[in-house]
Design an enzyme around this catalytic site. Structure first.
Site, PDB file in Angstrom:
ATOM      1  N   ASP A  62     -46.769  58.413  56.268  1.00 37.73           N
ATOM      2  CA  ASP A  62     -45.595  58.333  57.317  1.00 37.73           C
ATOM      3  C   ASP A  62     -44.898  59.770  57.422  1.00 37.73           C
ATOM      4  OD1 ASP A  62     -44.787  55.689  59.117  1.00 37.73           O
ATOM      5  OD2 ASP A  62     -43.376  57.437  58.641  1.00 37.73           O
ATOM      6  N   ASN A 103     -46.174  46.267  63.075  1.00 38.72           N
ATOM      7  CA  ASN A 103     -44.836  45.733  64.219  1.00 38.72           C
ATOM      8  C   ASN A 103     -45.767  45.458  65.074  1.00 38.72           C
ATOM      9  OD1 ASN A 103     -42.687  45.953  62.325  1.00 38.72           O
ATOM     10  ND2 ASN A 103     -43.114  48.571  62.122  1.00 38.72           N
ATOM     11  N   GLY A 133     -40.222  45.825  66.727  1.00 41.70           N
ATOM     12  CA  GLY A 133     -40.161  47.416  66.262  1.00 41.70           C
ATOM     13  C   GLY A 133     -41.507  48.564  66.123  1.00 41.70           C
ATOM     14  N   HIS A 138     -51.810  49.510  63.293  1.00 42.71           N
ATOM     15  CA  HIS A 138     -51.364  50.273  61.758  1.00 42.71           C
ATOM     16  C   HIS A 138     -50.467  49.542  61.125  1.00 42.71           C
ATOM     17  CE1 HIS A 138     -47.904  51.328  64.555  1.00 42.71           C
ATOM     18  NE2 HIS A 138     -47.224  51.010  63.779  1.00 42.71           N
ATOM     19  N   LEU A 139     -50.951  49.330  59.893  1.00 43.20           N
ATOM     20  CA  LEU A 139     -50.417  48.586  58.533  1.00 43.20           C
ATOM     21  C   LEU A 139     -49.443  48.976  57.553  1.00 43.20           C
ATOM     22  CD1 LEU A 139     -50.760  45.161  57.299  1.00 43.20           C
ATOM     23  CD2 LEU A 139     -52.348  46.626  56.093  1.00 43.20           C
ATOM     24  N   HIS A 140     -48.053  49.490  57.792  1.00 40.37           N
ATOM     25  CA  HIS A 140     -47.542  50.240  56.557  1.00 40.37           C
ATOM     26  C   HIS A 140     -47.611  49.442  55.404  1.00 40.37           C
ATOM     27  CE1 HIS A 140     -44.566  51.741  60.323  1.00 40.37           C
ATOM     28  NE2 HIS A 140     -45.599  50.567  60.476  1.00 40.37           N
TER      29      HIS A 140
HETATM   30  P1  5GP Z   1     -44.250  51.485  63.605  1.00 45.11           P
HETATM   31  O1  5GP Z   1     -42.643  52.308  64.192  1.00 45.11           O
HETATM   32  O2  5GP Z   1     -44.900  51.800  65.213  1.00 45.11           O
HETATM   33  O3  5GP Z   1     -44.449  50.054  63.396  1.00 45.11           O
HETATM   34  O4  5GP Z   1     -44.234  53.006  62.635  1.00 45.11           O
HETATM   35  C1  5GP Z   1     -45.004  54.391  63.889  1.00 45.11           C
HETATM   36  C2  5GP Z   1     -45.052  55.234  61.843  1.00 45.11           C
HETATM   37  O5  5GP Z   1     -45.467  56.096  62.478  1.00 45.11           O
HETATM   38  C3  5GP Z   1     -43.200  55.263  61.777  1.00 45.11           C
HETATM   39  O6  5GP Z   1     -42.739  54.948  60.591  1.00 45.11           O
HETATM   40  C4  5GP Z   1     -43.603  56.559  61.918  1.00 45.11           C
HETATM   41  O7  5GP Z   1     -42.117  57.489  60.924  1.00 45.11           O
HETATM   42  C5  5GP Z   1     -45.065  57.324  61.854  1.00 45.11           C
HETATM   43  N1  5GP Z   1     -45.329  58.336  62.391  1.00 45.11           N
HETATM   44  C6  5GP Z   1     -44.891  58.449  63.841  1.00 45.11           C
HETATM   45  N2  5GP Z   1     -45.629  59.874  64.055  1.00 45.11           N
HETATM   46  C7  5GP Z   1     -46.615  60.231  63.525  1.00 45.11           C
HETATM   47  C8  5GP Z   1     -47.256  61.321  62.760  1.00 45.11           C
HETATM   48  O8  5GP Z   1     -47.470  62.093  63.731  1.00 45.11           O
HETATM   49  N3  5GP Z   1     -47.619  61.677  61.775  1.00 45.11           N
HETATM   50  C9  5GP Z   1     -47.376  60.828  61.003  1.00 45.11           C
HETATM   51  N4  5GP Z   1     -47.848  61.116  59.402  1.00 45.11           N
HETATM   52  N5  5GP Z   1     -46.751  59.367  60.662  1.00 45.11           N
HETATM   53  C10 5GP Z   1     -46.069  60.058  62.276  1.00 45.11           C
END
Ligand code: 5GP
Length: 114
Positions: A30, A87, A93, A100-102
């Site tokens: 991330d 999310n 959020g 995507h899976l964190h």
């Molecule tokens: P969400 O909030 O949708 O569950 O998670 C999206 C995630 O994508 C966030 O944690 C954010 O930091 C990450 N993210 C957004 N843009 C980029 C990017 O260009 N590159 C990477 N590696 N992560 C990103």
């Protein structure tokens, strides 16, 4: 429709620190890590979010979880522990409309989330 940032990473138009890849999944660090290990695992096939994946594509859920297990092992998180998060939508959020899976680990994580 314009590509999401994650589709651009899949297509190698935007750089990312890729830690795992197979036929179905790409995993990369991330950009804004919330823990010492913060990796995003995404299906290569575009789905906007968890709740809209059609039943014929449900095998992707197993692929995501299996890949997360591999990456967690690769990052030596088995003993200390880790958290997997998806999310969905505004209350969840979600900020990037590509499923995507964190994978978070490397420090104790509090519960419940904010
Ligand atoms: P969400 O909030 O949708 O569950 O998670 C999206 C995630 O994508 C966030 O944690 C954010 O930091 C990450 N993210 C957004 N843009 C980029 C990017 O260009 N590159 C990477 N590696 N992560 C990103």
């Amino acid at each position: 429709m314009a590509k999401t940032i994650f589709e651009r990473i899949i297509d190698r138009e935007v750089p990312a620190d890729i830690v795992y890849e197979d036929d179905h999944i790409l995993a990369f660090r991330d950009l804004s890590p919330q823990a010492p290990v913060h990796i995003l695992l995404i299906p290569k096939k575009h789905h906007a979010r968890h709740g809209t994946v059609p039943s014929e594509d449900h095998p992707i859920f197993a692929h995501l979880l299996a890949a997360a297990q591999r990456v967690a092992r690769q990052c030596h998180l088995e003993e200390t522990g880790y958290r997997l998060v998806i999310n969905h939508g505004p209350d969840g959020g979600e900020t990037v409309p590509h499923l995507h899976l964190h994978l978070l680990g490397g420090r104790p994580l509090s519960w419940p989330p904010g």
